[in-house]
Write a protein that holds these residues in place. Sequence first.
Motif, PDB file in Angstrom:
ATOM      1  N   VAL A   1       6.972  16.790-129.736  1.00  0.00           N
ATOM      2  CA  VAL A   1       6.363  17.908-130.293  1.00  0.00           C
ATOM      3  C   VAL A   1       5.428  17.682-131.525  1.00  0.00           C
ATOM      4  O   VAL A   1       4.589  18.184-131.946  1.00  0.00           O
ATOM      5  CB  VAL A   1       7.332  19.080-130.614  1.00  0.00           C
ATOM      6  CG1 VAL A   1       7.051  20.503-131.332  1.00  0.00           C
ATOM      7  CG2 VAL A   1       7.938  19.610-129.202  1.00  0.00           C
ATOM      8  N   GLN A   2       6.284  16.818-132.322  1.00  0.00           N
ATOM      9  CA  GLN A   2       5.616  16.638-133.587  1.00  0.00           C
ATOM     10  C   GLN A   2       4.950  15.233-133.763  1.00  0.00           C
ATOM     11  O   GLN A   2       3.766  15.000-134.552  1.00  0.00           O
ATOM     12  CB  GLN A   2       6.615  16.756-134.969  1.00  0.00           C
ATOM     13  CG  GLN A   2       6.050  16.517-136.313  1.00  0.00           C
ATOM     14  CD  GLN A   2       7.221  16.934-137.274  1.00  0.00           C
ATOM     15  OE1 GLN A   2       7.239  16.147-138.447  1.00  0.00           O
ATOM     16  NE2 GLN A   2       7.922  18.055-137.228  1.00  0.00           N
TER      17      GLN A   2
ATOM     18  N   VAL B   1      11.529  22.986-124.966  1.00  0.00           N
ATOM     19  CA  VAL B   1      12.798  22.280-125.296  1.00  0.00           C
ATOM     20  C   VAL B   1      13.634  22.902-124.261  1.00  0.00           C
ATOM     21  O   VAL B   1      14.378  22.506-123.227  1.00  0.00           O
ATOM     22  CB  VAL B   1      13.354  22.108-126.550  1.00  0.00           C
ATOM     23  CG1 VAL B   1      14.677  21.762-126.686  1.00  0.00           C
ATOM     24  CG2 VAL B   1      12.638  21.332-127.339  1.00  0.00           C
TER      25      VAL B   1
ATOM     26  N   TYR C   1      15.898  17.265-134.499  1.00  0.00           N
ATOM     27  CA  TYR C   1      15.480  18.882-134.558  1.00  0.00           C
ATOM     28  C   TYR C   1      14.690  19.037-133.228  1.00  0.00           C
ATOM     29  O   TYR C   1      13.781  18.512-132.875  1.00  0.00           O
ATOM     30  CB  TYR C   1      14.628  19.130-136.013  1.00  0.00           C
ATOM     31  CG  TYR C   1      14.360  20.484-136.120  1.00  0.00           C
ATOM     32  CD1 TYR C   1      14.922  21.256-136.748  1.00  0.00           C
ATOM     33  CD2 TYR C   1      13.182  21.067-135.572  1.00  0.00           C
ATOM     34  CE1 TYR C   1      14.881  22.594-137.062  1.00  0.00           C
ATOM     35  CE2 TYR C   1      12.633  22.503-135.591  1.00  0.00           C
ATOM     36  CZ  TYR C   1      13.714  23.256-136.295  1.00  0.00           C
ATOM     37  OH  TYR C   1      13.309  24.532-136.355  1.00  0.00           O
ATOM     38  N   HIS C   2      15.089  20.121-132.795  1.00  0.00           N
ATOM     39  CA  HIS C   2      14.419  20.386-131.556  1.00  0.00           C
ATOM     40  C   HIS C   2      14.050  21.903-131.383  1.00  0.00           C
ATOM     41  O   HIS C   2      13.367  22.219-130.356  1.00  0.00           O
ATOM     42  CB  HIS C   2      15.357  20.365-130.468  1.00  0.00           C
ATOM     43  CG  HIS C   2      15.694  18.785-130.302  1.00  0.00           C
ATOM     44  ND1 HIS C   2      14.675  17.821-130.180  1.00  0.00           N
ATOM     45  CD2 HIS C   2      16.725  17.939-130.793  1.00  0.00           C
ATOM     46  CE1 HIS C   2      15.277  16.563-130.128  1.00  0.00           C
ATOM     47  NE2 HIS C   2      16.540  16.799-130.483  1.00  0.00           N
ATOM     48  N   GLY C   3      14.351  22.731-132.414  1.00  0.00           N
ATOM     49  CA  GLY C   3      13.798  24.174-132.576  1.00  0.00           C
ATOM     50  C   GLY C   3      15.040  25.227-132.741  1.00  0.00           C
ATOM     51  O   GLY C   3      16.165  24.700-133.175  1.00  0.00           O
TER      52      GLY C   3
ATOM     53  N   GLU D   1      13.770  11.982-130.203  1.00  0.00           N
ATOM     54  CA  GLU D   1      12.623  12.155-130.788  1.00  0.00           C
ATOM     55  C   GLU D   1      12.312  10.663-131.142  1.00  0.00           C
ATOM     56  O   GLU D   1      13.036   9.953-131.616  1.00  0.00           O
ATOM     57  CB  GLU D   1      12.601  12.646-132.367  1.00  0.00           C
ATOM     58  CG  GLU D   1      12.678  14.379-132.106  1.00  0.00           C
ATOM     59  CD  GLU D   1      13.104  14.866-133.496  1.00  0.00           C
ATOM     60  OE1 GLU D   1      12.465  15.266-134.227  1.00  0.00           O
ATOM     61  OE2 GLU D   1      14.707  14.808-133.731  1.00  0.00           O
TER      62      GLU D   1
ATOM     63  N   LYS E   1       2.779  22.215-130.583  1.00  0.00           N
ATOM     64  CA  LYS E   1       2.213  21.892-131.937  1.00  0.00           C
ATOM     65  C   LYS E   1       0.591  21.487-131.622  1.00  0.00           C
ATOM     66  O   LYS E   1      -0.203  22.335-131.277  1.00  0.00           O
ATOM     67  CB  LYS E   1       2.859  20.913-133.016  1.00  0.00           C
ATOM     68  CG  LYS E   1       4.004  21.324-133.416  1.00  0.00           C
ATOM     69  CD  LYS E   1       4.692  20.772-134.525  1.00  0.00           C
ATOM     70  CE  LYS E   1       6.262  20.704-135.061  1.00  0.00           C
ATOM     71  NZ  LYS E   1       6.096  21.926-135.947  1.00  0.00           N
TER      72      LYS E   1
ATOM     73  N   ASP F   1      10.916  14.222-127.001  1.00  0.00           N
ATOM     74  CA  ASP F   1      10.418  15.321-127.706  1.00  0.00           C
ATOM     75  C   ASP F   1       9.320  14.876-128.480  1.00  0.00           C
ATOM     76  O   ASP F   1       9.628  14.152-129.598  1.00  0.00           O
ATOM     77  CB  ASP F   1      11.560  15.996-128.594  1.00  0.00           C
ATOM     78  CG  ASP F   1      11.178  17.402-129.320  1.00  0.00           C
ATOM     79  OD1 ASP F   1       9.755  17.290-129.427  1.00  0.00           O
ATOM     80  OD2 ASP F   1      11.773  17.944-129.725  1.00  0.00           O
TER      81      ASP F   1
ATOM     82  N   GLU G   1      11.524  16.319-138.782  1.00  0.00           N
ATOM     83  CA  GLU G   1      12.453  17.249-139.749  1.00  0.00           C
ATOM     84  C   GLU G   1      13.657  16.438-140.070  1.00  0.00           C
ATOM     85  O   GLU G   1      14.131  16.820-141.364  1.00  0.00           O
ATOM     86  CB  GLU G   1      12.931  18.723-139.079  1.00  0.00           C
ATOM     87  CG  GLU G   1      11.704  19.202-138.319  1.00  0.00           C
ATOM     88  CD  GLU G   1      10.705  19.818-139.240  1.00  0.00           C
ATOM     89  OE1 GLU G   1      10.948  20.176-140.484  1.00  0.00           O
ATOM     90  OE2 GLU G   1       9.734  19.832-138.948  1.00  0.00           O
TER      91      GLU G   1
ATOM     92  N   ALA H   1       6.136  28.034-128.055  1.00  0.00           N
ATOM     93  CA  ALA H   1       6.455  27.200-129.226  1.00  0.00           C
ATOM     94  C   ALA H   1       7.252  25.982-128.711  1.00  0.00           C
ATOM     95  O   ALA H   1       7.684  25.917-127.714  1.00  0.00           O
ATOM     96  CB  ALA H   1       7.455  28.163-129.871  1.00  0.00           C
ATOM     97  N   GLY H   2       7.292  25.091-129.442  1.00  0.00           N
ATOM     98  CA  GLY H   2       8.006  23.833-129.060  1.00  0.00           C
ATOM     99  C   GLY H   2       9.513  24.185-128.734  1.00  0.00           C
ATOM    100  O   GLY H   2       9.853  23.455-127.902  1.00  0.00           O
ATOM    101  N   THR H   3      10.207  25.054-129.416  1.00  0.00           N
ATOM    102  CA  THR H   3      11.578  25.392-128.904  1.00  0.00           C
ATOM    103  C   THR H   3      11.445  25.867-127.456  1.00  0.00           C
ATOM    104  O   THR H   3      12.482  25.761-126.806  1.00  0.00           O
ATOM    105  CB  THR H   3      12.129  26.409-129.953  1.00  0.00           C
ATOM    106  OG1 THR H   3      13.457  26.443-129.835  1.00  0.00           O
ATOM    107  CG2 THR H   3      11.539  27.791-129.707  1.00  0.00           C
TER     108      THR H   3
HETATM  109  N1  PMP Z   1      10.900  19.613-131.719  1.00  0.00           N
HETATM  110  C1  PMP Z   1      10.516  18.986-132.646  1.00  0.00           C
HETATM  111  C2  PMP Z   1      10.412  17.403-132.755  1.00  0.00           C
HETATM  112  C3  PMP Z   1       9.715  19.777-133.830  1.00  0.00           C
HETATM  113  O1  PMP Z   1       9.613  18.969-134.949  1.00  0.00           O
HETATM  114  C4  PMP Z   1       9.944  21.024-133.875  1.00  0.00           C
HETATM  115  C5  PMP Z   1       9.360  22.036-134.979  1.00  0.00           C
HETATM  116  N2  PMP Z   1       9.288  21.291-136.297  1.00  0.00           N
HETATM  117  C6  PMP Z   1      10.309  21.711-132.644  1.00  0.00           C
HETATM  118  C7  PMP Z   1      10.738  20.949-131.628  1.00  0.00           C
HETATM  119  C8  PMP Z   1      10.286  23.193-132.584  1.00  0.00           C
HETATM  120  O2  PMP Z   1       8.734  23.797-132.324  1.00  0.00           O
HETATM  121  P1  PMP Z   1       8.522  25.270-132.767  1.00  0.00           P
HETATM  122  O3  PMP Z   1       8.621  25.380-134.367  1.00  0.00           O
HETATM  123  O4  PMP Z   1       7.203  25.333-132.484  1.00  0.00           O
HETATM  124  O5  PMP Z   1       9.468  25.829-132.168  1.00  0.00           O
END
Ligand code: PMP
Length: 461
Positions: free
Chosen positions: A268-269, A134, A157-159, A233, A295, A266, A238, A129-131
């Motif tokens: 991720v998105q 991180v 937002y990072h998880g 980001e 993602k 970050d 988010e 997962a993104g989290t």
């Molecule tokens: N970082 C960013 C910028 C995100 O948008 C998200 C999820 N929306 C995450 C980290 C966390 O990813 P995950 O939900 O897969 O843990």
Amino acid sequence: MPSAPDRLAVHEEDFGDAEDILRRQSLRESAARTYARSLPVVPVRAHGMTIEAADGRRYLDCLSGAGTLALGHNHPVVVEAIRAVLDSGAPLHVLDLATPVKDAFTTALFETLPRELAEHARVQFCGPAGTDAVEAALKLVRTATGRDGLLAFSGGYHGMTAGALAVTGDTAVRAAAGGAADAGVTRLPYPYAYRCPFGVGGDHGAELSARLTESLLDDPKGGIRPPAGMLLEPVQGEGGVIPAPDTWLRRMRAVTRARGIPLIADEVQTGVGRTGAFWAVEHSGVVPDVMVLAKAIGGSLPLAVVVYHEDLDVWRPGAHAGTFRGNQLAMAAGTATLTHVLREGLAARAADLGARMLARLRDLAAAHPCAGDVRGRGLMLGVELVDPEGTATVHGVPPTASRLAAAVRSAALDRGLIVELGGRDASVVRLLPPLTMTDEQAEAVLDRLADALTAAAASRT
Ligand code: PMP
């Protein structure tokens, strides 16, 4: 063997109709469920940006698995790549062992990275997962610098795991997880022009935010714990679809480099073409020390990695382990996605289509005083809804209109359009369509959204 639709029909009969499924879900699943509450849809088939639900209704999906589906649902190149691994008899799970499938993914990934980073890059396969990525990035920079403070931004937002949550801005979710974890995190103002903390907005507001960052870092009595890294980001997702100006990102690069602080992007998105460049940092030419990716890199299956400069690679063997770091199907789907986005120039397509959609959203906002701000980059678009009659906030703009935003989301769903909310008080309607969306689909999305906004605003008055 029945064809796919027949199998689906059997499945639907076995489990009853959509209402029953939704009822059972609400009885059996956690109170913490999220999208399932606001989007009472039971998807049974999906292709491109279209979702077909168990009740026969069809939706245009502008959520795309929270930005995961760069190529939309079940893109042929993704399905084919998954099928090829299954048919080959390759193992599906091999921890972090080397495989041809993984080798191909790493090669494809490195081909997409900013060249300066790719030439000196290491990749760590972390939890899916993104989290997880991180967490890995934070541990990496803390180990490499020997410092434990962190610089993060308001609205970030990072998880949802402890470390990622500590650098996330949302005060309520952090409080629910216990406050101790975020000791050592210094939160700096993100350049959010519409609600500029300095009351000036634009490039000037971004410049003031950069100066504040710089002066805090250099003030021996500024109260900042020596930072192991700065996490940002390039476009907050988010947080409410807030693109950082390129000049500000370059300033953050210069500020961190001058002080030996690793810069962590970050993506991720924002990654894989979403913002109109393959990676969003490319707009500014900034080369971060660390990139956090998840993602879309898994082509709809769970996959996350951290990519970083080799100089930081001083952590011990096993310093960041985990069982699920070798998902071969996700790597194959990811390779197919990265390659397709690159080969077909889908980042440029996202830039072009996104700019046209942004222009139309601005026309829409001109006709609706409740649409306070329209912004975005590429196919990451947002409309911030406000109460124009409300008392102006400290930022000098109207207060957020979260109930209206929820009403727009629901009216959009009634019209066959799936959108989600984000931002302060969940007042920003967000669009994250797949990069493969056609011009006609984009028109349909905007028509349905305009209609939903008109209906929701009318029912409010
Ligand atoms: N970082 C960013 C910028 C995100 O948008 C998200 C999820 N929306 C995450 C980290 C966390 O990813 P995950 O939900 O897969 O843990």
